[in-house]
Design a protein around this motif. Structure first.
Motif, PDB file in Angstrom:
ATOM      1  N   PRO A  79      -1.682  -1.922  -2.926  1.00 18.75           N
ATOM      2  CA  PRO A  79      -2.484  -1.573  -4.104  1.00 18.75           C
ATOM      3  C   PRO A  79      -3.989  -1.734  -3.932  1.00 18.75           C
ATOM      4  O   PRO A  79      -4.770  -0.893  -4.356  1.00 18.75           O
ATOM      5  CB  PRO A  79      -1.941  -2.513  -5.188  1.00 18.75           C
ATOM      6  CG  PRO A  79      -0.549  -2.803  -4.756  1.00 18.75           C
ATOM      7  CD  PRO A  79      -0.565  -2.825  -3.263  1.00 18.75           C
ATOM      8  N   GLU A  80      -4.409  -2.813  -3.289  1.00 19.56           N
ATOM      9  CA  GLU A  80      -5.854  -3.070  -3.124  1.00 19.56           C
ATOM     10  C   GLU A  80      -6.501  -1.957  -2.271  1.00 19.56           C
ATOM     11  O   GLU A  80      -7.572  -1.447  -2.600  1.00 19.56           O
ATOM     12  CB  GLU A  80      -6.038  -4.452  -2.465  1.00 19.56           C
ATOM     13  CG  GLU A  80      -7.461  -4.869  -2.206  1.00 19.56           C
ATOM     14  CD  GLU A  80      -8.290  -5.032  -3.474  1.00 19.56           C
ATOM     15  OE1 GLU A  80      -7.702  -5.266  -4.534  1.00 19.56           O
ATOM     16  OE2 GLU A  80      -9.533  -4.899  -3.377  1.00 19.56           O
ATOM     17  N   ILE A  81      -5.809  -1.568  -1.210  1.00 19.15           N
ATOM     18  CA  ILE A  81      -6.339  -0.490  -0.339  1.00 19.15           C
ATOM     19  C   ILE A  81      -6.351   0.823  -1.125  1.00 19.15           C
ATOM     20  O   ILE A  81      -7.296   1.599  -1.061  1.00 19.15           O
ATOM     21  CB  ILE A  81      -5.495  -0.357   0.952  1.00 19.15           C
ATOM     22  CG1 ILE A  81      -5.579  -1.640   1.761  1.00 19.15           C
ATOM     23  CG2 ILE A  81      -5.957   0.843   1.783  1.00 19.15           C
ATOM     24  CD1 ILE A  81      -4.762  -1.628   3.046  1.00 19.15           C
ATOM     25  N   ALA A  82      -5.290   1.055  -1.895  1.00 17.46           N
ATOM     26  CA  ALA A  82      -5.184   2.311  -2.660  1.00 17.46           C
ATOM     27  C   ALA A  82      -6.373   2.476  -3.596  1.00 17.46           C
ATOM     28  O   ALA A  82      -7.025   3.524  -3.605  1.00 17.46           O
ATOM     29  CB  ALA A  82      -3.879   2.328  -3.453  1.00 17.46           C
ATOM     30  N   SER A  83      -6.714   1.424  -4.354  1.00 14.02           N
ATOM     31  CA  SER A  83      -7.818   1.584  -5.312  1.00 14.02           C
ATOM     32  C   SER A  83      -9.144   1.767  -4.595  1.00 14.02           C
ATOM     33  O   SER A  83      -9.986   2.566  -5.006  1.00 14.02           O
ATOM     34  CB  SER A  83      -7.861   0.435  -6.311  1.00 14.02           C
ATOM     35  OG  SER A  83      -7.735  -0.783  -5.662  1.00 14.02           O
ATOM     36  N   ARG A  84      -9.338   1.067  -3.482  1.00 12.81           N
ATOM     37  CA  ARG A  84     -10.597   1.228  -2.731  1.00 12.81           C
ATOM     38  C   ARG A  84     -10.725   2.650  -2.195  1.00 12.81           C
ATOM     39  O   ARG A  84     -11.811   3.232  -2.203  1.00 12.81           O
ATOM     40  CB  ARG A  84     -10.668   0.231  -1.572  1.00 12.81           C
ATOM     41  CG  ARG A  84     -11.054  -1.144  -2.036  1.00 12.81           C
ATOM     42  CD  ARG A  84     -10.884  -2.184  -0.943  1.00 12.81           C
ATOM     43  NE  ARG A  84     -10.952  -3.508  -1.506  1.00 12.81           N
ATOM     44  CZ  ARG A  84     -12.070  -4.223  -1.588  1.00 12.81           C
ATOM     45  NH1 ARG A  84     -13.196  -3.743  -1.149  1.00 12.81           N
ATOM     46  NH2 ARG A  84     -12.042  -5.431  -2.117  1.00 12.81           N
ATOM     47  N   LEU A  85      -9.598   3.208  -1.709  1.00 14.66           N
ATOM     48  CA  LEU A  85      -9.659   4.581  -1.167  1.00 14.66           C
ATOM     49  C   LEU A  85      -9.907   5.609  -2.269  1.00 14.66           C
ATOM     50  O   LEU A  85     -10.616   6.587  -2.070  1.00 14.66           O
ATOM     51  CB  LEU A  85      -8.377   4.918  -0.411  1.00 14.66           C
ATOM     52  CG  LEU A  85      -8.336   4.401   1.030  1.00 14.66           C
ATOM     53  CD1 LEU A  85      -6.994   4.714   1.662  1.00 14.66           C
ATOM     54  CD2 LEU A  85      -9.449   5.014   1.869  1.00 14.66           C
ATOM     55  N   HIS A  86      -9.306   5.377  -3.444  1.00 12.06           N
ATOM     56  CA  HIS A  86      -9.580   6.278  -4.570  1.00 12.06           C
ATOM     57  C   HIS A  86     -11.081   6.307  -4.854  1.00 12.06           C
ATOM     58  O   HIS A  86     -11.678   7.358  -5.015  1.00 12.06           O
ATOM     59  CB  HIS A  86      -8.839   5.811  -5.833  1.00 12.06           C
ATOM     60  CG  HIS A  86      -7.386   6.164  -5.844  1.00 12.06           C
ATOM     61  ND1 HIS A  86      -6.927   7.453  -5.716  1.00 12.06           N
ATOM     62  CD2 HIS A  86      -6.279   5.399  -5.981  1.00 12.06           C
ATOM     63  CE1 HIS A  86      -5.604   7.450  -5.773  1.00 12.06           C
ATOM     64  NE2 HIS A  86      -5.187   6.225  -5.927  1.00 12.06           N
ATOM     65  N   LEU A  87     -11.655   5.113  -4.889  1.00  5.87           N
ATOM     66  CA  LEU A  87     -13.082   4.986  -5.199  1.00  5.87           C
ATOM     67  C   LEU A  87     -13.931   5.715  -4.151  1.00  5.87           C
ATOM     68  O   LEU A  87     -14.907   6.388  -4.473  1.00  5.87           O
ATOM     69  CB  LEU A  87     -13.459   3.497  -5.254  1.00  5.87           C
ATOM     70  CG  LEU A  87     -14.858   3.148  -5.725  1.00  5.87           C
ATOM     71  CD1 LEU A  87     -15.107   3.707  -7.116  1.00  5.87           C
ATOM     72  CD2 LEU A  87     -15.054   1.630  -5.746  1.00  5.87           C
ATOM     73  N   GLU A  88     -13.496   5.605  -2.899  1.00  8.92           N
ATOM     74  CA  GLU A  88     -14.236   6.231  -1.804  1.00  8.92           C
ATOM     75  C   GLU A  88     -14.170   7.758  -1.864  1.00  8.92           C
ATOM     76  O   GLU A  88     -15.125   8.441  -1.551  1.00  8.92           O
ATOM     77  CB  GLU A  88     -13.581   5.760  -0.501  1.00  8.92           C
ATOM     78  CG  GLU A  88     -14.521   5.531   0.652  1.00  8.92           C
ATOM     79  CD  GLU A  88     -13.737   4.905   1.789  1.00  8.92           C
ATOM     80  OE1 GLU A  88     -13.165   5.656   2.577  1.00  8.92           O
ATOM     81  OE2 GLU A  88     -13.668   3.636   1.856  1.00  8.92           O
ATOM     82  N   LYS A  89     -13.025   8.300  -2.271  1.00  7.81           N
ATOM     83  CA  LYS A  89     -12.799   9.743  -2.133  1.00  7.81           C
ATOM     84  C   LYS A  89     -13.007  10.561  -3.399  1.00  7.81           C
ATOM     85  O   LYS A  89     -13.217  11.773  -3.330  1.00  7.81           O
ATOM     86  CB  LYS A  89     -11.346  10.006  -1.652  1.00  7.81           C
ATOM     87  CG  LYS A  89     -10.996   9.356  -0.337  1.00  7.81           C
ATOM     88  CD  LYS A  89     -11.713  10.018   0.815  1.00  7.81           C
ATOM     89  CE  LYS A  89     -11.449   9.268   2.114  1.00  7.81           C
ATOM     90  NZ  LYS A  89     -12.293   9.707   3.226  1.00  7.81           N
TER      91      LYS A  89
END
Ligand code: KG4
Ligand code: ZN
Length: 322
Positions: free
Chosen positions: A47-57
């Motif tokens: 989950p933590e990686i998922a939200s960071r990647l959403h923010l990035e993309k």
């Protein structure tokens, strides 16, 4: 509301998806940034990686989707976004971007439930039902049956008591050594297999209930894999996958059919990632031969996407259920 174009955003899980649709649900551009490759090394979503990647993309993806649809920013007059259920951090990214867009452009925002999105992924298509129907949603997080009546009210009739169908496929696939999410690989492998070779249990088989349970199937599959691990050759694995998806499909469509009987309708809508499964799509043909009218979206619109969120928003607007 004098609607022209809708910006739809879906970020509830591991896919960051953005779409532009017109008022009739026609998709002008539909973009997905999938994080799947990253998660194969972890065997599931982090989950933590998922939200960071959403923010990035997400900003880039929104820009690209608008550019590809050949419309002007000023022509967008509605934003639709998934606000539940899902991973809280991932949902927040989509919702905050949608809010920013809505405030910046001074246009309304509609929050859509992810399951509602799956249920109405085909809304506006010629073959999507306009009368009451039974909806079956089978995904990685949900396995549920709904009744959508002719007043467009949605009633939950039954759901899984434990694992979702896709979740069971993903967990069993992991034991077989498949990458996450394993549903699609099981489907591919099953093409060469015998669906009648391995026997798996079906929960609530003879009951009148519209609930599901896939944890018993998962345990049975785990035991078979552990007992045969060293003996399983490629054909055995293909037979195992074919038998597994045969039983999951049978479970899902038997309950959907029971719901149709109970609610006196022969109209069925199927959605969610597992609806992309070849065996399920084949079995559904049996229902159409029996006089049922079944709407099942094209495979790419079964798994998570943003156009389904846009279409659910159009439906809400058309029913003035904002
Ligand atoms: O709807 P979805 O994209 O995400 C959720 O809302 O959960 O569904 C993802 C699920 C995963 O469990 C995946 O393994 C499964 O759908 N899936 C499939 C197939 N394609 C995706 N299961 C069986 N056969 C497929 N072809
Ligand atoms: Zn989904």
């Amino acid at each position: 509301m004098n609607l022209k174009y809708i910006l739809a955003i879906e970020s509830s899980c591991d896919d960051c998806a953005v779409a532009i649709l017109d008022t009739r649900g026609k998709i002008l551009s539909d973009q997905i940034y999938s994080q799947i490759e990253l998660y194969s090394q972890f065997g599931g979503i982090v989950p933590e990686i998922a939200s960071r990647l959403h923010l990035e993309k997400i900003a880039f993806l929104i820009k690209k989707t608008i550019n590809d649809s050949n419309i002007k920013l000023s022509e967008i007059n509605l934003v639709a976004v998934t606000d539940q259920p899902g991973l809280i951090g991932s949902l927040l990214i989509g919702v905050q971007f949608a809010k920013g867009f809505s405030q910046g452009l001074q246009i309304p925002l509609i929050k859509i439930n992810h399951i509602e999105g799956h249920l109405f992924a085909g809304y506006g298509e010629l073959d999507f039902p306009t009368t009451a129907f039974i909806g079956l949603i089978a995904s990685g997080g949900h396995s549920s049956i709904y009744y959508c009546n002719s007043n467009d009210e949605i009633e939950l009739l039954g759901q899984t008591r434990d694992d979702a169908a896709g979740e069971a496929l993903d967990k069993i696939g992991r034991l077989l050594g498949f990458n996450y999410p394993a549903g699609i690989e099981i489907d591919r492998c099953a093409q060469f297999g015998n669906p009648y070779r391995f026997h798996f249990p079906i929960a609530f088989k003879s009951e009148d209930s519209l609930e599901f349970s896939f944890s018993g199937l998962k345990t049975a599959a785990k035991d078979m894999i552990e007992q045969n691990r060293t003996r399983f050759n490629n054909q055995d694995i293909a037979d195992f996958c074919a038998s597994l998806q045969f039983i999951i499909s049978k479970t899902l469509f038997t309950k959907a059919r029971l719901a149709c009987e109970k609610y006196n309708t022969k109209t069925l809508v199927i959605g969610g990632g597992v609806a992309a499964n070849s065996r399920l799509r084949l079995d559904v043909k049996q229902l159409t031969e029996m006089g049922f009218s079944v709407y099942i979206p094209p495979k790419l619109q079964c798994t998570d996407n943003a156009s389904m969120i846009g279409r659910a928003a159009i439906r809400r607007l058309s029913k003035s259920k904002i």
